[in-house]
Each structure stands twice: as structure tokens, then as C-alpha cells.
Design a protein around this motif. Sequence first.
Motif, PDB file in Angstrom:
ATOM      1  N   THR A   5       0.816  -1.209   0.000  1.00  0.00           N
ATOM      2  CA  THR A   5       0.000   0.000   0.000  1.00  0.00           C
ATOM      3  C   THR A   5       0.854   1.265   0.000  1.00  0.00           C
ATOM      4  O   THR A   5       0.360   2.345  -0.327  1.00  0.00           O
ATOM      5  CB  THR A   5      -0.927   0.038   1.234  1.00  0.00           C
ATOM      6  OG1 THR A   5      -0.149  -0.159   2.416  1.00  0.00           O
ATOM      7  CG2 THR A   5      -1.983  -1.049   1.137  1.00  0.00           C
ATOM      8  N   LEU A   6       2.138   1.152   0.354  1.00  0.00           N
ATOM      9  CA  LEU A   6       3.014   2.317   0.418  1.00  0.00           C
ATOM     10  C   LEU A   6       4.120   2.298  -0.631  1.00  0.00           C
ATOM     11  O   LEU A   6       4.601   3.346  -1.039  1.00  0.00           O
ATOM     12  CB  LEU A   6       3.656   2.424   1.806  1.00  0.00           C
ATOM     13  CG  LEU A   6       2.730   2.815   2.965  1.00  0.00           C
ATOM     14  CD1 LEU A   6       3.507   2.798   4.272  1.00  0.00           C
ATOM     15  CD2 LEU A   6       2.125   4.188   2.743  1.00  0.00           C
ATOM     16  N   THR A  55       6.098   8.147   6.953  1.00  0.00           N
ATOM     17  CA  THR A  55       6.279   7.406   5.706  1.00  0.00           C
ATOM     18  C   THR A  55       5.099   7.621   4.765  1.00  0.00           C
ATOM     19  O   THR A  55       5.280   7.825   3.555  1.00  0.00           O
ATOM     20  CB  THR A  55       6.443   5.908   5.996  1.00  0.00           C
ATOM     21  OG1 THR A  55       7.535   5.711   6.897  1.00  0.00           O
ATOM     22  CG2 THR A  55       6.700   5.127   4.718  1.00  0.00           C
ATOM     23  N   LEU A  56       3.898   7.583   5.309  1.00  0.00           N
ATOM     24  CA  LEU A  56       2.697   7.756   4.491  1.00  0.00           C
ATOM     25  C   LEU A  56       2.694   9.122   3.802  1.00  0.00           C
ATOM     26  O   LEU A  56       2.426   9.226   2.595  1.00  0.00           O
ATOM     27  CB  LEU A  56       1.452   7.605   5.363  1.00  0.00           C
ATOM     28  CG  LEU A  56       0.109   7.833   4.664  1.00  0.00           C
ATOM     29  CD1 LEU A  56      -0.110   6.802   3.569  1.00  0.00           C
ATOM     30  CD2 LEU A  56      -1.033   7.789   5.678  1.00  0.00           C
ATOM     31  N   LYS A  57       3.012  10.173   4.536  1.00  0.00           N
ATOM     32  CA  LYS A  57       3.003  11.513   3.968  1.00  0.00           C
ATOM     33  C   LYS A  57       4.111  11.691   2.933  1.00  0.00           C
ATOM     34  O   LYS A  57       3.919  12.351   1.906  1.00  0.00           O
ATOM     35  CB  LYS A  57       3.129  12.551   5.084  1.00  0.00           C
ATOM     36  CG  LYS A  57       1.903  12.602   5.992  1.00  0.00           C
ATOM     37  CD  LYS A  57       2.136  13.482   7.204  1.00  0.00           C
ATOM     38  CE  LYS A  57       2.220  14.942   6.846  1.00  0.00           C
ATOM     39  NZ  LYS A  57       2.304  15.809   8.046  1.00  0.00           N
ATOM     40  N   ARG A  77       5.472   9.269   1.059  1.00  0.00           N
ATOM     41  CA  ARG A  77       5.142   8.510  -0.135  1.00  0.00           C
ATOM     42  C   ARG A  77       4.010   9.175  -0.924  1.00  0.00           C
ATOM     43  O   ARG A  77       4.040   9.237  -2.148  1.00  0.00           O
ATOM     44  CB  ARG A  77       4.731   7.085   0.249  1.00  0.00           C
ATOM     45  CG  ARG A  77       5.816   6.286   0.946  1.00  0.00           C
ATOM     46  CD  ARG A  77       7.020   6.076   0.072  1.00  0.00           C
ATOM     47  NE  ARG A  77       6.698   5.363  -1.151  1.00  0.00           N
ATOM     48  CZ  ARG A  77       7.567   5.138  -2.123  1.00  0.00           C
ATOM     49  NH1 ARG A  77       8.801   5.602  -2.024  1.00  0.00           N
ATOM     50  NH2 ARG A  77       7.208   4.464  -3.198  1.00  0.00           N
TER      51      ARG A  77
END
Length: 268
Positions: A8-9, A57-59, A61
Motif C-alpha cells: 500500500t506504500l 512514511t505515508l506523507k 510517499r
Amino acid sequence: MRKIRHTTLYDAEHVGMVREQLELLAASTTEAGRLAYQELRERYTRRMWDLGHFMKTLKQRFSSWYNKKHQRKGTLWEARYKSVLVENGYAARTMAAYIDLNPVRAGMVLDPKDYRWCSYAEAVAGGKLARNGIMRVISEMESDMAADGWAGSRSIEKYDWRNVAGRYRLILYEDGASFGVAEADARRSTKKRRGFSEAELEKELEREGRLSVSAVLGCKSRYFIDSAVLGSKSRVNGVIDDLKGNYLSKNRKMGGSRPRDNLRSSGL
């Protein structure tokens, strides 16, 4: 490390590289190899318990993907992710209302139920987790206000959403009242805060925060009716192809449909 969490990332190339490294190290018969495998594995698995690291990490990516897609550069988010510890009881109730009122104060919606990405709107639409969260907030608030103080009980079995819904909505309207509230800016002048008028608050108090059946049904059904693609057949089919696999069945073949006569006569 489960595949679905990693994919998902990261793209398939990165996921394949990490999987290959793990498989090679897992097959090692040396102590150094086993230690390297454990270190690499923990580098990813420990993120499961670190919300700050996950959000970072989410932001990162998402920013990379968005900038590439829209041919832009620079930061995408206004500020860093911030985590706040909130005490049970009244503090939790205040914070919950503050979050659900943000879209109203930002001028994005006139009613918190109309911002479909907040917990209150999700609860109105029937989301069980969102409803349980609000009922827990009410439960802890009552425990905090009880004569014997906070007892640590978080049971929500005695609460019914139909009763809690009205109470929480009144909390939102009381906390979100804009009349009589003035905030000083940097020049010590004042400006009116966005929120609910006195008449709006009185109206909610009269109906005890209860929403009409049509309003509730609108919240429940908007996930099916708030989306549309208007354009040429190739444009509509292109959007459908992009959504196949993640949101639509890969076997779907039907494309767009011609507008009905009543839509054409309305200019849509």
C-alpha cells in the motif's frame, strides 16, 4: 511483514527487492546472516506499533506520488504530523467535538454531518466503530463527572446510539456556537469565529439534536450517490479502467450510459 501492508506504500519493485533480501537472509546458516535477517525484518515490523513513523512514511510517499502525478515540486502538507495524548472524560469529549467541528470552522460545510470524512458523519451514516467511539466518549465524560470520579470503566453496553446521537450533536452545536465569541488577532483586533448562530443552536435544542429520517438516509446513501463521471464515452471508460481492481471488479465490461432525457433537458 504482511504483503498487503507493504504494497500500500511502496511499488512492486521495492516490495520485490525487500522480499528477495528477506528470503536470502532467512536461508542463511550463519549467525551474521540470521542477525541481518532479524534486523531487516524488525526495521519494517516495528513501524506497525509506531504511529508517528507510519504517518511520516505515508506523507512522504503520498507527496512523492502526488508531485509526480501533477508535475509539481515541494512540500504538500502544511505541517508535520502531531500526536496529542488526551485524558479520559471531559478532555476527550472536548477534543472529539473540536475535531468534528473543524470542517465547520474552516467553512467547508455548514453542518458537521455533511463532512463525510469525520467520525460524526461516519457514525450518522451507520459506521459501527465511529458510533462506538462517540458512545465511549459520552461514557467516559459521565464517569468523569460522577461524584466518585473516573472509575476506569469503559463499558458502552448501556448506551443506545439513538439517544447518544442527539446528545453528541447538541455538544457539537454548543461548542461550535459563534455568537458572542471574539478572538484577538495579531493586531489585537477581533473577528467573529465561524460556527453556529444562536438561532441554529436554539433549533437544535428544540428538537433535542435529533436528525430527520431524510437527513439520516441522505448520510447513509451518499456513498452511492455523491460520485459521477460526466464526459465522452472514452473518458468515462478510462475512469472505469483506472478503478478496476481496487474499487471495481476486474471483470466489469459495461462502460458509461447515455444521460436520461430529464438530465439532458436540464442541461447536464
